[in-house]
Design a protein around this motif. Sequence first.
Motif, PDB file in Angstrom:
ATOM      1  N   PHE A 182       0.822  18.540   1.678  1.00 36.75           N
ATOM      2  CA  PHE A 182       2.215  18.211   1.972  1.00 36.75           C
ATOM      3  C   PHE A 182       2.700  16.930   1.314  1.00 36.75           C
ATOM      4  CE2 PHE A 182      -0.395  16.467   5.390  1.00 36.75           C
ATOM      5  CZ  PHE A 182      -0.030  15.134   5.355  1.00 36.75           C
ATOM      6  N   GLY A 183       1.829  16.150   0.721  1.00 36.81           N
ATOM      7  CA  GLY A 183       2.297  14.899   0.158  1.00 36.81           C
ATOM      8  C   GLY A 183       1.277  14.238  -0.730  1.00 36.81           C
ATOM      9  N   LEU A 184       1.623  13.023  -1.158  1.00 40.26           N
ATOM     10  CA  LEU A 184       0.768  12.255  -2.068  1.00 40.26           C
ATOM     11  C   LEU A 184       0.495  10.879  -1.486  1.00 40.26           C
ATOM     12  CD1 LEU A 184       2.550  13.139  -5.427  1.00 40.26           C
ATOM     13  CD2 LEU A 184       0.278  13.886  -4.743  1.00 40.26           C
ATOM     14  N   LEU A 185      -0.596  10.297  -1.960  1.00 41.10           N
ATOM     15  CA  LEU A 185      -1.008   8.966  -1.547  1.00 41.10           C
ATOM     16  C   LEU A 185      -1.042   8.092  -2.799  1.00 41.10           C
ATOM     17  CD1 LEU A 185      -1.874   8.594   1.446  1.00 41.10           C
ATOM     18  CD2 LEU A 185      -4.217   8.459   0.649  1.00 41.10           C
ATOM     19  N   TYR A 186      -0.345   6.956  -2.756  1.00 42.98           N
ATOM     20  CA  TYR A 186      -0.252   6.073  -3.912  1.00 42.98           C
ATOM     21  C   TYR A 186      -0.819   4.692  -3.597  1.00 42.98           C
ATOM     22  CZ  TYR A 186       3.396   9.334  -5.574  1.00 42.98           C
ATOM     23  OH  TYR A 186       4.115  10.441  -5.979  1.00 42.98           O
ATOM     24  N   LEU A 187      -1.418   4.071  -4.601  1.00 42.94           N
ATOM     25  CA  LEU A 187      -1.677   2.643  -4.502  1.00 42.94           C
ATOM     26  C   LEU A 187      -0.327   1.945  -4.489  1.00 42.94           C
ATOM     27  CD1 LEU A 187      -4.580   1.952  -7.034  1.00 42.94           C
ATOM     28  CD2 LEU A 187      -4.701   1.998  -4.546  1.00 42.94           C
ATOM     29  N   ALA A 188      -0.252   0.774  -3.843  1.00 46.16           N
ATOM     30  CA  ALA A 188       1.028   0.083  -3.760  1.00 46.16           C
ATOM     31  C   ALA A 188       0.819  -1.408  -3.558  1.00 46.16           C
ATOM     32  CB  ALA A 188       1.865   0.652  -2.618  1.00 46.16           C
ATOM     33  N   ASN A 189       1.838  -2.190  -3.927  1.00 47.47           N
ATOM     34  CA  ASN A 189       1.839  -3.605  -3.574  1.00 47.47           C
ATOM     35  C   ASN A 189       3.198  -3.971  -3.006  1.00 47.47           C
ATOM     36  OD1 ASN A 189       3.639  -4.264  -5.685  1.00 47.47           O
ATOM     37  ND2 ASN A 189       1.989  -4.797  -7.093  1.00 47.47           N
ATOM     38  N   GLU A 190       3.260  -5.156  -2.397  1.00 41.46           N
ATOM     39  CA  GLU A 190       4.501  -5.588  -1.752  1.00 41.46           C
ATOM     40  C   GLU A 190       5.301  -6.541  -2.616  1.00 41.46           C
ATOM     41  OE1 GLU A 190       3.763  -7.949   1.748  1.00 41.46           O
ATOM     42  OE2 GLU A 190       1.720  -8.377   1.096  1.00 41.46           O
ATOM     43  N   ASP A 191       4.870  -6.746  -3.835  1.00 42.63           N
ATOM     44  CA  ASP A 191       5.598  -7.604  -4.764  1.00 42.63           C
ATOM     45  C   ASP A 191       6.190  -6.719  -5.853  1.00 42.63           C
ATOM     46  OD1 ASP A 191       6.619  -9.482  -6.418  1.00 42.63           O
ATOM     47  OD2 ASP A 191       4.688 -10.341  -7.035  1.00 42.63           O
ATOM     48  N   SER A 192       7.431  -6.317  -5.676  1.00 46.65           N
ATOM     49  CA  SER A 192       8.026  -5.350  -6.594  1.00 46.65           C
ATOM     50  C   SER A 192       8.272  -5.915  -7.995  1.00 46.65           C
ATOM     51  CB  SER A 192       9.348  -4.823  -6.018  1.00 46.65           C
ATOM     52  OG  SER A 192      10.256  -5.900  -5.830  1.00 46.65           O
ATOM     53  N   SER A 193       8.049  -7.222  -8.160  1.00 50.72           N
ATOM     54  CA  SER A 193       8.267  -7.811  -9.486  1.00 50.72           C
ATOM     55  C   SER A 193       7.040  -7.664 -10.388  1.00 50.72           C
ATOM     56  CB  SER A 193       8.613  -9.295  -9.349  1.00 50.72           C
ATOM     57  OG  SER A 193       7.535 -10.007  -8.767  1.00 50.72           O
ATOM     58  N   GLY A 194       5.861  -7.409  -9.778  1.00 45.98           N
ATOM     59  CA  GLY A 194       4.648  -7.299 -10.575  1.00 45.98           C
ATOM     60  C   GLY A 194       4.165  -5.872 -10.693  1.00 45.98           C
ATOM     61  N   SER A 195       3.197  -5.663 -11.569  1.00 46.10           N
ATOM     62  CA  SER A 195       2.633  -4.321 -11.720  1.00 46.10           C
ATOM     63  C   SER A 195       1.640  -4.049 -10.602  1.00 46.10           C
ATOM     64  CB  SER A 195       1.943  -4.198 -13.083  1.00 46.10           C
ATOM     65  OG  SER A 195       0.881  -5.139 -13.173  1.00 46.10           O
ATOM     66  N   VAL A 196       1.335  -2.783 -10.383  1.00 49.97           N
ATOM     67  CA  VAL A 196       0.407  -2.379  -9.322  1.00 49.97           C
ATOM     68  C   VAL A 196      -0.973  -2.215  -9.928  1.00 49.97           C
ATOM     69  CG1 VAL A 196      -0.106  -0.645  -7.567  1.00 49.97           C
ATOM     70  CG2 VAL A 196       2.275  -1.206  -8.108  1.00 49.97           C
ATOM     71  N   GLY A 197      -1.899  -3.074  -9.510  1.00 45.95           N
ATOM     72  CA  GLY A 197      -3.238  -3.047 -10.061  1.00 45.95           C
ATOM     73  C   GLY A 197      -4.155  -2.074  -9.350  1.00 45.95           C
ATOM     74  N   ALA A 198      -5.372  -1.936  -9.878  1.00 49.69           N
ATOM     75  CA  ALA A 198      -6.336  -0.998  -9.307  1.00 49.69           C
ATOM     76  C   ALA A 198      -6.947  -1.498  -8.008  1.00 49.69           C
ATOM     77  CB  ALA A 198      -7.450  -0.726 -10.319  1.00 49.69           C
ATOM     78  N   GLY A 199      -6.798  -2.791  -7.713  1.00 51.45           N
ATOM     79  CA  GLY A 199      -7.429  -3.336  -6.518  1.00 51.45           C
ATOM     80  C   GLY A 199      -6.474  -3.621  -5.385  1.00 51.45           C
ATOM     81  N   GLU A 200      -5.325  -2.986  -5.381  1.00 50.76           N
ATOM     82  CA  GLU A 200      -4.322  -3.252  -4.340  1.00 50.76           C
ATOM     83  C   GLU A 200      -4.846  -2.893  -2.942  1.00 50.76           C
ATOM     84  OE1 GLU A 200      -1.782  -4.900  -4.967  1.00 50.76           O
ATOM     85  OE2 GLU A 200      -1.548  -4.681  -7.134  1.00 50.76           O
TER      86      GLU A 200
END
Length: 405
Positions: free
Chosen positions: A50-68
């Motif tokens: 029914f859905g997807l799971l994403y890595l995410a961060n709370e700083d929308s100005s930076g890129s989302v790294g592999a260790g979030e």
Amino acid sequence: MPPKSKAGGAKKARAPAKRKLAEEFPPGEVLTDNAKKTWKLGSPVGQGGFGLLYLANEDSSGSVGAGEPYVIKVEPSENGPLFSELKFYMRAAKPDLIGAWMKSRKMDYLGVPKYWGSGFHEKGGKRYRFMVMDRFGTDLQKKFEGNEKKFPRKLVLQLGLRLLDILEYIHDHEYVHADIKASNLLLSYTKPNQVYLVDYGLAYRYSPEGVPKEYKEDPKRCHDGTIEFTSIDAHKGVAPSRRGDLEIMGYCMIQWLCGRLPWEDKLQDPLYVRDSKLRCRDNIDEFLKSCFPSENIPEEMKKFMQEVKALGYTDKPDYAKLRGILQQGLKTIGATDDKKLDFDVSTNDAGPPSVKVRVTFSRTSKNVNGAKKTASPAKRPAKKEAQASSEPAVKKSRGRPKKNS
């Protein structure tokens, strides 16, 4: 879905309601939660029905790294599973609630995922629901299978102690989990000695405003949960309860110790599984002998299951007494709860070996689905599969996202 029986004039099963799949968002998509906090999506790390799971961060100005440290579940807003989970998380899993509980009990950690935010997101004329939560590592089912379906006895008792901490907390906050199993127990992403109980899609508010629900059998709810572990109450269509959570936990611990539960040969037949559990509850000694035929029965599991058997539907469990039983089990093998989860069966008492057995009862139930006997675990039987007899309908498993890693 199990094959339909050709005999007995069984009615045609109703197909489960279709759920729309979430479209994959590109990395960098920014979501704004109900508190106006922004979150940026990274790569998908899990996908379910029914859905997807994403890595995410709370700083929308930076890129989302592999260790979030965060993941975000996203599903079409018309779907129901995430909505059900959100009810639990918003009422019982806010960081301040969990923190206050831990502080009052002087706990290092509590294995309940924290709720960090939720909201809706619109894209391409479609509306999506999302929830932000902690990121975790591997699940215990992968560990169990990698260990040839055997966990060390010390580890099982330690997992039991952590589960009692978790269950006491969620029970005190008016909820029961109803789907405890190794695949819903995830190790922390950064602290491998911490384990968390996830997936609250079946969580049930058993005591709204402090008033426990009364025992009531509902044929539409029969066999809800994961068939090999679900409680006898659930097999009868009764809403989940505290005693049901502990019963499920007991089945999990026994399977982790011996490798196999006696009814796993016919998981496609929910009536057989139900009747097997009823007989095992009536004779706990024989149940444990069937699980551990060539070794001494772990005394702590006998006492644990006896305590669960003695509970009434609305009774509050004596968590301290149950902890004492498991702690005595550790003393029996010369171990202590050192808070370290050691999966190496060669380093401590692994308990009895895995032995495939089948319990023979004087009366056996008919395989209403016409399924062949199989040793392969089935997550759940088909939803509302009509029976030729007067037995209640069987509920189908819901699609679940793969656990994040």
